[in-house]
Design a protein around this motif. Structure first.
Motif, short mmCIF file in Angstrom:
data_model
loop_
_atom_site.label_atom_id
_atom_site.label_comp_id
_atom_site.label_asym_id
_atom_site.label_seq_id
_atom_site.Cartn_x
_atom_site.Cartn_y
_atom_site.Cartn_z
N GLN A 124 15.72 8.23 -10.63
CA GLN A 124 16.33 8.91 -11.78
C GLN A 124 15.47 8.73 -13.02
OE1 GLN A 124 18.83 10.91 -11.55
NE2 GLN A 124 18.94 11.41 -13.75
N ALA A 125 14.88 7.54 -13.18
CA ALA A 125 14.01 7.30 -14.34
C ALA A 125 12.78 8.20 -14.29
CB ALA A 125 13.59 5.83 -14.38
N VAL A 126 12.21 8.37 -13.12
CA VAL A 126 11.05 9.26 -12.98
C VAL A 126 11.44 10.69 -13.32
CG1 VAL A 126 9.34 10.19 -11.38
CG2 VAL A 126 9.92 7.76 -11.28
N ARG A 127 12.60 11.10 -12.84
CA ARG A 127 13.05 12.47 -13.11
C ARG A 127 13.31 12.69 -14.59
NH1 ARG A 127 14.05 15.23 -8.49
NH2 ARG A 127 14.51 14.04 -6.59
N GLU A 128 13.89 11.69 -15.27
CA GLU A 128 14.27 11.85 -16.66
C GLU A 128 13.12 11.66 -17.63
OE1 GLU A 128 17.53 9.28 -17.51
OE2 GLU A 128 18.97 10.44 -16.32
N HIS A 129 12.24 10.72 -17.32
CA HIS A 129 11.20 10.34 -18.29
C HIS A 129 9.78 10.68 -17.85
CE1 HIS A 129 14.35 8.28 -20.45
NE2 HIS A 129 14.65 7.57 -19.38
N GLY A 130 9.61 11.05 -16.59
CA GLY A 130 8.28 11.43 -16.12
C GLY A 130 7.94 12.83 -16.59
N GLY A 131 6.65 13.15 -16.52
CA GLY A 131 6.21 14.47 -16.96
C GLY A 131 6.06 15.46 -15.83
N GLY A 132 6.60 15.14 -14.66
CA GLY A 132 6.48 16.04 -13.52
C GLY A 132 5.37 15.66 -12.57
N GLU A 133 4.36 15.00 -13.10
CA GLU A 133 3.26 14.49 -12.28
C GLU A 133 2.56 13.38 -13.04
OE1 GLU A 133 0.29 17.44 -11.53
OE2 GLU A 133 -0.03 17.88 -13.64
N PHE A 134 1.87 12.53 -12.30
CA PHE A 134 1.06 11.49 -12.91
C PHE A 134 -0.32 12.05 -13.26
CE2 PHE A 134 3.87 9.21 -9.86
CZ PHE A 134 4.58 8.44 -10.78
N ASP A 135 -0.95 11.44 -14.23
CA ASP A 135 -2.36 11.75 -14.46
C ASP A 135 -3.25 10.98 -13.49
OD1 ASP A 135 -2.66 13.53 -16.95
OD2 ASP A 135 -1.18 12.04 -17.57
N LEU A 136 -2.79 9.79 -13.11
CA LEU A 136 -3.58 8.95 -12.23
C LEU A 136 -2.66 8.03 -11.45
CD1 LEU A 136 -6.40 7.91 -11.35
CD2 LEU A 136 -6.31 6.32 -13.29
N VAL A 137 -2.89 7.95 -10.15
CA VAL A 137 -2.21 7.00 -9.28
C VAL A 137 -3.25 6.00 -8.77
CG1 VAL A 137 -1.09 6.69 -7.04
CG2 VAL A 137 -0.33 8.51 -8.56
N LEU A 138 -3.00 4.72 -9.03
CA LEU A 138 -3.86 3.66 -8.51
C LEU A 138 -3.21 3.08 -7.26
CD1 LEU A 138 -4.68 1.74 -11.84
CD2 LEU A 138 -5.95 3.62 -10.78
N LEU A 139 -3.99 2.93 -6.20
CA LEU A 139 -3.46 2.43 -4.94
C LEU A 139 -4.38 1.37 -4.35
CD1 LEU A 139 -2.38 5.76 -3.20
CD2 LEU A 139 -0.85 4.01 -4.12
N GLY A 140 -3.80 0.30 -3.87
CA GLY A 140 -4.52 -0.63 -3.03
C GLY A 140 -4.40 -0.17 -1.58
N LEU A 141 -4.97 -0.94 -0.68
CA LEU A 141 -4.92 -0.63 0.74
C LEU A 141 -4.76 -1.92 1.51
CD1 LEU A 141 -5.37 1.65 2.95
CD2 LEU A 141 -7.73 0.81 3.04
N GLY A 142 -3.77 -1.97 2.40
CA GLY A 142 -3.60 -3.16 3.22
C GLY A 142 -4.49 -3.12 4.45
N PRO A 143 -4.74 -4.25 5.07
CA PRO A 143 -5.52 -4.28 6.32
C PRO A 143 -4.90 -3.42 7.41
CG PRO A 143 -5.31 -6.49 5.43
CD PRO A 143 -4.38 -5.62 4.63
N ASP A 144 -3.59 -3.18 7.33
CA ASP A 144 -2.91 -2.33 8.30
C ASP A 144 -2.91 -0.86 7.89
OD1 ASP A 144 -1.20 -2.42 6.17
OD2 ASP A 144 0.57 -3.05 7.30
N GLY A 145 -3.55 -0.55 6.75
CA GLY A 145 -3.62 0.83 6.29
C GLY A 145 -2.48 1.25 5.41
N HIS A 146 -1.60 0.32 5.00
CA HIS A 146 -0.47 0.72 4.16
C HIS A 146 -0.92 0.93 2.71
CE1 HIS A 146 -0.02 -3.56 2.77
NE2 HIS A 146 0.49 -2.98 1.71
N VAL A 147 -0.18 1.78 2.02
CA VAL A 147 -0.34 2.00 0.59
C VAL A 147 1.04 1.89 -0.05
CG1 VAL A 147 -2.42 3.42 0.68
CG2 VAL A 147 -0.18 4.50 0.90
N ALA A 148 1.07 1.45 -1.33
CA ALA A 148 2.35 1.14 -1.97
C ALA A 148 3.11 0.25 -1.00
CB ALA A 148 3.08 2.41 -2.35
N SER A 149 4.39 0.55 -0.72
CA SER A 149 5.10 -0.17 0.35
C SER A 149 5.49 0.81 1.45
CB SER A 149 6.32 -0.90 -0.20
OG SER A 149 5.92 -2.09 -0.88
#
Length: 239
Positions: A124-149
């Motif tokens: 809900q916070a993203v819907r209310e206060h976000g701009g519809g898209e990010f300018d930049l998403v930073l992601l790490g990478l797990g040894p199993d190939g996961h991103v975020a959770s």
């Protein structure tokens, strides 16, 4: 477009990403917009945040940047396990951001005692206060190939009608998390993968292979362009 950028070691990688991040934020502000960035946790990310804080970043008005998180551990707000604790200490508290523009994911507390409800609150916070898209998403990478959770063979990989979800069985402790979905993470003007260490090399190679399964390597579910893979030589060693 997918770019692969290599640096000899983790410190060199962190320094280069820090400078690029400051430049990118300044460019967005010069366009008359407020940058919106989804942050990540992890060892190399923490090193990058410290490198940003050490730079002369006066070209950026840090009070005019919106900060979000790609995922968070659903634990108490003061827990050292939370991604936002390290980012706050290493960067946000140093450069002087506007606290109202720091959109932390809910903690496990009296206000958000239920994981799924906490995830819904962040959506809900993203819907209310976000701009519809990010300018930049930073992601790490797990040894199993996961991103975020978003972990291999987990049901969250197949959800395309939500922004944020609860995770109850993370293979990495703590088991309960909140994560943005692929649908949310891919609504961005750019994605930067931040990866260091030989332990990530196989996952990097699988993520960048011509063929492969998202359920085996969730990073393949990130399809927004441009995508930049910022790697040290150890992480790139299987390419």
């Amino acid at each position: 477009m997918v770019d692969i950028v290599r640096y000899p070691d983790a410190p060199g990688l962190a320094s280069a990403v820090a400078e690029a991040l400051v430049t990118r934020l300044a460019e967005v502000q010069a366009e008359g917009r407020v940058p919106s960035v989804a942050l990540t946790g992890g060892t190399i990310a923490d090193e990058i945040y410290r490198a940003v804080a050490a730079l002369d970043s006066s070209a950026v008005d840090w009070t005019r940047v919106d900060f979000w998180w790609g995922d968070e551990r659903y634990v108490a707000a003061d827990s050292s396990d939370r991604n936002d604790k390290g980012v706050g200490r290493d960067l946000l508290d140093v450069v002087g951001v506007d606290a109202l523009r720091v959109h932390a994911m809910p903690a496990a507390d009296e206000a958000h005692p239920d994981l799924d409800a906490a995830a819904a609150a962040y959506e809900q916070a993203v819907r209310e206060h976000g701009g519809g898209e990010f300018d930049l998403v930073l992601l790490g990478l797990g040894p199993d190939g996961h991103v975020a959770s978003l972990f291999p063979d987990h049901p969250q990989l197949d959800v395309d009608d939500a922004i944020a979800l609860g995770v109850t069985d993370s293979p990495k402790p703590p088991p309960e998390r909140i994560t943005l979905t692929f649908a949310a993470l891919n609504r961005t003007r750019a994605v930067w993968f931040l990866v260091s260490g030989a332990g990530k090399a196989d996952a990097v190679a699988r993520a960048l292979a011509d063929e492969g399964s998202v359920h085996e390597t969730p990073a393949r579910g990130i399809t927004a362009e441009p995508r930049t893979w910022w790697l040290d030589e150890d992480a790139a060693s299987a390419l």
